[in-house]
Design a protein around this motif. Structure first.
Motif, PDB file in Angstrom:
ATOM      1  N   THR A  43      91.413 -20.144  79.114  1.00 38.30           N
ATOM      2  CA  THR A  43      91.308 -19.040  80.058  1.00 38.30           C
ATOM      3  C   THR A  43      90.287 -18.020  79.588  1.00 38.30           C
ATOM      4  N   ALA A  44      89.424 -17.609  80.496  1.00 39.84           N
ATOM      5  CA  ALA A  44      88.472 -16.552  80.183  1.00 39.84           C
ATOM      6  C   ALA A  44      89.160 -15.207  80.408  1.00 39.84           C
ATOM      7  N   GLU A  45      89.239 -14.384  79.331  1.00 40.19           N
ATOM      8  CA  GLU A  45      89.873 -13.066  79.480  1.00 40.19           C
ATOM      9  C   GLU A  45      89.008 -12.188  80.368  1.00 40.19           C
ATOM     10  N   ARG A  46      89.625 -11.450  81.237  1.00 39.78           N
ATOM     11  CA  ARG A  46      88.954 -10.519  82.139  1.00 39.78           C
ATOM     12  C   ARG A  46      87.982 -11.220  83.083  1.00 39.78           C
ATOM     13  N   LEU A  47      88.276 -12.482  83.386  1.00 37.70           N
ATOM     14  CA  LEU A  47      87.476 -13.181  84.391  1.00 37.70           C
ATOM     15  C   LEU A  47      87.723 -12.502  85.733  1.00 37.70           C
ATOM     16  N   THR A  48      86.615 -12.164  86.430  1.00 33.83           N
ATOM     17  CA  THR A  48      86.764 -11.379  87.650  1.00 33.83           C
ATOM     18  C   THR A  48      87.389 -12.179  88.792  1.00 33.83           C
ATOM     19  N   ASP A  49      87.368 -13.498  88.693  1.00 38.69           N
ATOM     20  CA  ASP A  49      87.936 -14.325  89.751  1.00 38.69           C
ATOM     21  C   ASP A  49      88.665 -15.482  89.080  1.00 38.69           C
ATOM     22  N   ALA A  50      89.972 -15.424  89.050  1.00 37.49           N
ATOM     23  CA  ALA A  50      90.747 -16.403  88.275  1.00 37.49           C
ATOM     24  C   ALA A  50      91.310 -17.524  89.135  1.00 37.49           C
ATOM     25  N   ARG A  51      90.862 -17.637  90.403  1.00 38.84           N
ATOM     26  CA  ARG A  51      91.382 -18.710  91.250  1.00 38.84           C
ATOM     27  C   ARG A  51      90.882 -20.061  90.741  1.00 38.84           C
ATOM     28  N   PRO A  52      91.643 -21.144  91.010  1.00 32.09           N
ATOM     29  CA  PRO A  52      91.131 -22.461  90.605  1.00 32.09           C
ATOM     30  C   PRO A  52      89.827 -22.774  91.348  1.00 32.09           C
ATOM     31  N   TRP A  53      89.064 -23.710  90.818  1.00 25.54           N
ATOM     32  CA  TRP A  53      87.768 -24.005  91.433  1.00 25.54           C
ATOM     33  C   TRP A  53      87.644 -25.496  91.744  1.00 25.54           C
ATOM     34  N   LEU A  54      87.655 -26.343  90.720  1.00 27.06           N
ATOM     35  CA  LEU A  54      87.528 -27.783  90.974  1.00 27.06           C
ATOM     36  C   LEU A  54      88.885 -28.415  91.272  1.00 27.06           C
TER      37      LEU A  54
END
Lengths: 517, 173
Positions: free
Chosen positions: A107-118
């Motif tokens: 997990t990237a801390e403070r990721l501005t968009d934490a929704r799944p992608w692939l």
């Protein structure tokens, strides 16, 4: 050089320790504190983030100092499964971090968009590439699109199955009347798990997968993979193979650009150009077939050299092709330039600002049409391009027209390159039977890590690879140029009408398969 | 542009002769379709292309079918924008799990009688991708397939031969 800029290697020596056996550029292992220092440094200068990928328990970032062409990889072990996000300094990292979270559970801390992608909750497994893959969620919630509020807005959902013969992706348009207020992309539909499939495969099998990351760039991907493996193992490729590879790469570039120019015009309802240019594209495909035995030259570039030499009459055919295209292409360019109805659609449509392409580190025609004049054939450069003359066209308008013109100029440059390569390619002495030995050497070595940056028709392809001592692939990450171009398409369409989306989309021509992996 | 068109008119058509219908494809079809009792479609076939995880190489060659050299439309075969207008689904790719539902819904939206053509090595059995966690392993895992066209990617001429075989069988020749 930016004033006060810290040289890349200076910073990396301060924050990390070099890791042995990473070629041709160094790799540094750092700590969470060092990683944060790197993020700060990224915020303060113009370095490009070339890639961000993971393996179980570790993340890697590739960074380039654009002016000097210095490249390096920075690695961070994350035993607690988290790492500081690069997304604030480099927004192009957002989707890469979402993908890392989906595939590796880091997990990237403070990721501005934490929704799944692939991960669309369809694989039957979560974090498939991590040490501990998890069972799927019992009742996965539907994907949430960004909220939209406002008077008179309506939404147009498109895809994943589109109206044309194109790859699948979902586009969610929010419109006010005819004007697109916001586009949100949802990708990942063609995720095939290529990175997982490569693990443990012998180099030659993994090369076949690399050739199918994005079929339109098959030569460029094969080349990038081969270069990375050869760097990792310290294999020197015969000079003739190096030139043959460049020849195939330029043919691929020419074919794709010809097709794209025609397709952009077709999306402006000018089918004449598509008909004419697809004839030229067909000519390139047939010449490639006659020279190398495959219309797209798939699996022709392999680690260690090339799988086939050019056919006996190949050089003559190629010079004929160059002459033919130089005769037939310019009149079509003149038609493009002089048709007011066509110019009306392409000029000023889908503008991407220069600051945006720099922030996202977009390459290829998307970057070069908006003033970002980088080309992996020049920076950091690779053989045989140091010995060849060519120009890297740059424009600054950033609209559909500029992206078409970059392609037009690149076709002309590629034709010049094909001609130079055919005329100057090193020969190979024939044996007593009159046969030319295949320019290919065995791919052997004690194992190691390698990286390559290759310019496809779409932009820079990065391939990072770690080869085990037994000749199998431990980890390979191919990063498509589309990762840094897709987000800009969302910006390009803003304020344009819905009917101009096909034009904008085709002028980008991002790869779905290359991005989704 | 007018001079260009005049020149093109003088030069005659660039379109090449059709290849003979592919024997393998014909035999496969024969076995599957001989018993089919659907009404004949006549010599007109509408195709909806569905990319279900292809690397996009198949798409390039399907596109080539529409160029003036192959000119698919002269056989009464054309690509349509909606599955609701289609007789044939031409499916490429190993069918990624993420595309499984979309492919099935596209198939559901296609009116009967309908045929499914699996195009390319991946579509047949998943090809190089079949062992992955993210693919189903071929079109026939998801929807019934009437014709397989092998190749990676199939050349336009092979696609044309396969589609012609489908057309001739569906026309009851």
């Amino acid at each position: 050089m930016y004033f006060g800029e810290d040289p890349l290697f200076g910073l990396l020596r301060r924050i990390g320790k070099p890791v042995a056996g990473h070629r041709p550029w160094p790799r540094y292992a750092t700590t969470a504190g060092g990683w944060r220092t790197m993020i700060e440094a990224l915020g303060g200068n113009g370095w490009s983030l070339l890639g961000l990928w993971a393996e179980p328990g570790t993340v890697h970032a590739a960074i380039r100092e654009d002016m000097a062409g210095d490249l390096a990889v920075v690695s961070l072990d994350c035993p607690d499964g988290t790492f500081p996000s690069l997304s604030a300094a480099r927004p192009g990292a957002i989707r890469l971090e979402r993908a890392i979270q989906d595939l590796f559970g880091l997990t990237a801390e403070r990721l501005t968009d934490a929704r799944p992608w692939l991960d669309h909750d369809r694989w039957g497994v979560r974090r498939p590439l991590s040490d501990k893959p998890a069972a799927p969620m019992p009742n996965p919630p539907p994907y949430t699109f960004l909220p939209v509020e406002g008077e008179g807005l309506h939404q147009v959902p498109v895809g994943p199955v589109h109206a044309g013969i194109i790859e699948p992706g979902h586009f969610r348009f929010t419109c006010n009347g005819e004007t697109v207020v916001r586009l949100e992309e949802q990708l990942g539909w063609v995720h095939k798990g290529i990175e997982g499939l490569m693990r443990g495969k012998p180099v030659e099998d993994a090369a076949k997968l690399a050739a199918r990351v994005s079929g339109d760039s098959t030569v460029a991907y094969s080349l990038a993979f081969a270069q990375a493996v050869e760097s990792a193992l310290g294999v020197a490729v015969p000079p003739r193979a190096v030139w043959l590879r460049a020849l195939m790469a330029e043919l691929e570039r020419t074919a794709n650009h010809l097709g794209d120019i025609g397709a952009v015009c077709n999306d402006a309802a000018f089918a004449f150009m598509l008909a004419e240019l697809s004839r030229l594209r067909e000519l390139v495909a047939r010449t490639a077939d006659a020279c190398f035995g495959h219309r797209l030259m798939m699996d022709r570039v392999v680690p260690g050299g090339v799988a086939v030499d050019i056919s006996e009459d190949g050089p003559a055919r190629l010079l004929e092709l160059v002459a033919e295209l130089r005769r037939r292409f310019p009149p079509l360019v003149a038609i493009y330039e002089n048709k007011a109805s066509l110019q009306d659609r392409t000029v000023g449509t889908g503008v991407v600002s220069g600051s945006l392409v720099n922030r996202f580190g977009a390459g290829g025609h998307v970057g070069r049409a908006s003033g970002r004049g980088l080309d992996a054939r020049r920076t950091p450069s690779y053989a045989p391009y140091e010995d060849l003359e060519f120009e890297v066209p740059v424009r600054t308008e950033g609209d559909v027209n500029a992206r078409v013109w970059i392609r037009i100029c690149e076709v002309e440059q590629s034709l010049g390159l094909v001609e130079q390569i055919v005329k100057r390619m090193p020969g190979a002495p024939r044996n007593e039977k009159g046969e030319r030995p295949l320019p290919r050497v065995p791919v052997e070595g004690p194992g190691g890590e390698g990286m390559a940056l290759v310019e496809s028709f779409r932009g820079e392809i990065l391939v990072w690879v770690r080869v085990n001592p037994d000749g199998t692939i431990d980890r390979c990450h191919p990063r498509d140029p589309s990762w840094f171009q897709w987000p800009l398409l969302e910006a390009a369409i803003e304020g344009n009408i819905v009917a101009d989306f096909p034009l904008c989309n085709k002028s980008f021509n991002c790869s779905y398969s290359g991005h989704d992996l | 542009m007018l001079t260009h068109i005049l020149k093109a008119l003088r030069g005659g058509p660039v379109t090449e002769d059709a290849p003979p219908a592919s024997r393998d494809a014909l035999e496969e079809l024969g076995a599957r379709l001989r018993t089919a009792t659907q009404a004949r479609l006549g010599r007109s076939l509408s195709i909806r292309e569905v990319d279900a995880g292809s690397c996009n190489a198949c798409e390039l060659e399907v596109h080539a079918l529409n160029n003036p050299v192959y000119d698919l439309e002269r056989f009464g075969i054309r690509f349509v924008a909606s599955p609701r207008h289609a007789d044939v689904l031409l499916v490429t790719g190993p069918v990624s799990k993420n595309m499984r539902e979309a492919l099935h819904r596209t198939w559901d939206a296609t009116p009967d009688p309908k045929w499914v053509v699996a195009c390319g090595a991946c579509a047949i059995d998943g090809g190089l991708f079949k062992d992955g966690y993210a693919v189903t392993g071929g079109v026939s895992e998801v929807v019934p397939v009437d014709l397989h066209i092998p190749g990676c990617p199939p050349r336009p001429v092979e696609l044309l031969a396969g589609l012609l075989a489908l057309l001739e069988t569906s026309a009851g020749k």
